[in-house]
Structures are given as C-alpha cells and as structure tokens.
Design an enzyme around this catalytic site. Sequence first.
Site, PDB file in Angstrom:
ATOM      1  N   TYR A 110      33.893 -21.317  -6.599  1.00 26.08           N
ATOM      2  CA  TYR A 110      32.604 -20.634  -6.717  1.00 26.08           C
ATOM      3  C   TYR A 110      31.921 -21.006  -8.027  1.00 26.08           C
ATOM      4  O   TYR A 110      30.743 -21.376  -8.053  1.00 26.08           O
ATOM      5  CB  TYR A 110      32.806 -19.123  -6.619  1.00 26.08           C
ATOM      6  CG  TYR A 110      31.573 -18.330  -6.963  1.00 26.08           C
ATOM      7  CD1 TYR A 110      30.444 -18.378  -6.153  1.00 26.08           C
ATOM      8  CD2 TYR A 110      31.527 -17.525  -8.115  1.00 26.08           C
ATOM      9  CE1 TYR A 110      29.302 -17.650  -6.475  1.00 26.08           C
ATOM     10  CE2 TYR A 110      30.389 -16.794  -8.429  1.00 26.08           C
ATOM     11  CZ  TYR A 110      29.288 -16.866  -7.607  1.00 26.08           C
ATOM     12  OH  TYR A 110      28.160 -16.145  -7.925  1.00 26.08           O
ATOM     13  N   PRO A 289      17.704  45.451  -2.641  1.00 26.77           N
ATOM     14  CA  PRO A 289      16.798  46.392  -3.311  1.00 26.77           C
ATOM     15  C   PRO A 289      17.554  47.576  -3.915  1.00 26.77           C
ATOM     16  O   PRO A 289      18.486  48.115  -3.321  1.00 26.77           O
ATOM     17  CB  PRO A 289      15.875  46.855  -2.172  1.00 26.77           C
ATOM     18  CG  PRO A 289      15.873  45.718  -1.203  1.00 26.77           C
ATOM     19  CD  PRO A 289      17.272  45.170  -1.252  1.00 26.77           C
ATOM     20  N   GLY A 290      17.167  47.957  -5.143  1.00 25.87           N
ATOM     21  CA  GLY A 290      17.775  49.088  -5.820  1.00 25.87           C
ATOM     22  C   GLY A 290      19.077  48.791  -6.527  1.00 25.87           C
ATOM     23  O   GLY A 290      19.611  49.648  -7.249  1.00 25.87           O
TER      24      GLY A 290
END
Length: 378
Positions: A110, A289-290
Amino acid sequence: MSYSTSLSTICVIGSDGFIGKNLCHHLYIYEGLNIRLINKETDPNEYEKLLYNCDVVFHFAGVNRTENIQDFQNINVKLTKTVASIVSESKKPVKFIYTSSVQATLDNAYGKSKLESETELKKIFANTLVDLKIYRLPGVFGKWSRPNYNTVVATFCFNIINDINIKMDDPNKLLSLVYIDDVVDEFVRHIHNSNERSNEDEYSVKPIHNITMERLVDILYTFKKSKLSLEVPSFKDPIIKKLYSTYISFFAKDQFLYKLDLKKDDRGCLFEWIKSADFGQVFISRTLPGITRGNHFHRTKSEKFLVIEGKAEICFRHIVSNDMMCYVVDGEKPEVVDIPTGYAHYIKNIGNSILITLFWANEIFDSSNPDTFPKIVK
C-alpha cells in the site's frame, strides 16, 4: 445557511468513500458550486468530461486494504495516472489535492503504491498550470468511516458498541490521528484561497492527535458505560470530544434510544439525566399539585432550579440567622433560582397542574456522602 466562494467547479474523485462523503456534504453548503463526482460507479469514458475545466480536483480514490495485492497498482497508481493526465491538459490553473498516506515511507504494498502515485503526479504536472498539493495523512477518524477498513478507531467503535472482542497487539502502540472535520476544513481552505500557490508539494492536517492504543480503548469503553452511569467524560481534551462524536455515529437504529431510572413516590417522580465530574449533574422532577420537595440544606453542594412547566414557590432560610427568602416562578416565564449553601430550602407546587422542574447540582450525588441534611424551612 449558505456560503460563497470564488472557485466554482469542483471534482471529487472517490466521492463515495469516507473522506469524499464528508467533503461533499460540506461543499453542498456553498452557493454557486458545480460539484462533479467520480466514484466506483462512474464510467471511465466519462472522466474527461467530468474533469474538464475544473478549478479544483480532489483525488481521494484508492484502496487501503485488499485481498488482491495487484489492486494497489491497478487502482491506486493507474487511476491516479489516468486522471492526472487528463487534468494536465487543462488550459487554466487547476488545484489538484491528493490524499497520500504516511505509509508512503514504509515498505509495504500500500505504502509503495502511494509513493509511486506521488511520484507520477509530480512528473505529470511538472511544467503545467496544475498546482499540486499532496497530503500524507495519518489515520483519519470520524463519522461515516468503515470498520475493518478505514481506521482502527472505526473498528474499535463498532466492536465495542456491538460487544465484539477488541484485539490489541500492542497496547502501548502510539497512534497518530487526524479528525475528518479538520481534514475537510483544511481542504476547503484551498477553495477559499483562490490565488494561493506555493512551491510546496506536501501538506499536512492539524491538529494531529497522538494516543496509545490502550488509552483509545479505555476512552471508548467509558462511552459505552455512560448509558448506564449517565456520566459523560470531560470534553476539555479535543480528542475525547471528537472520539465521542465518532463513537455515536456507529449506533444502529435501535441503539440511539435508552431508558432512564424513573423513581416514583407519592410526590410524583424524579430521574437523573446526565452527570459529569466537570459540571456536576442534571436531574428532572414531576411534582403533583400541593406537594413540597426539599426541606433540607447542603454544606457545600450548590444547585440551580428551573421550572419549565407549572407554577412553584421556592423558599430558603439561613440555618444560622433564619433570614428567609421566597420566590414564585412560572414555567411560562423561565427564571433560574440559585440555591445557596447553608440555606434550608424547598420547592412547592402551588399550581393546579403537574410541576416540571430541571435541577442542576455542582457535584455528582454520592450516596455515601450526600451532603444533604433535613431542615424545615417554615
């Protein structure tokens, strides 16, 4: 967003490869470019037409690995000679950017093919109007790379994600790597600098990241563990940031989504999202909630509260002076409340719907040392 450039006709040879795909994708943001593509599917009889009258030619085509060693000559060298011969006939200045490899100095098939290609390019373009720029690239990593072909980073990312064993012949081997977007930015620079011409043939991409094989693997396994631990690494080191972007690009379609540990009680629910030794952690709650959360204080840990849906009262009281402060916040008008150390604090849902709150703490929760002490605010 679109951009403009003075060079208009670009040909990318190897447009379907790792580097080619990334470059082409980036080039498409520029207005007025005529981008021509040459890849494995292109009829060689079309090369001359595609290369005619180009301002810039990027040549990335070639083979890195093959079972037939002759491919290095037939593809890397012969293809390079073919396209170079066509470009050399141009009657106008042409920039020709060629990706070689640091292996061009090595004694392997290569590397020899890349060195021979470099030599042929210099010979063919001598005494022509072609401005040759050769890049001897080290290992390139990033999105769209191929495992077991382009780079060890791609192979390790793919294997680790898919629980395939990692093989390290030498854990201490030092890898020199460049990131694909840095490569693309360097190449695009030649399009912007239309009048640039130098006597240099060989160029390089910066920054180069040097990392041992063992550290690379350790980092990639850290990414894998983060889905369970929720802890991401520090991205102060540029290579870790780039490796993380590369790693997640290898997820399969069913791997991008993952579940979080949802803790439910009579107040609502809460889950941790992300943690880091650098910036602490982020978690989210849904409160009925609360309902009130908190009524405790921290000695060192500091927090930020951000209501993103609903309405809340956030109060805190100094544990020594008893000074009290209260704030009403609403997800419709986002406001951040800093929670100081040494103050008992709570957050209460005072609306009629679910309260969704984003919390940040400057440290990761440690069950053995939670720095959380009960204290009623009021």
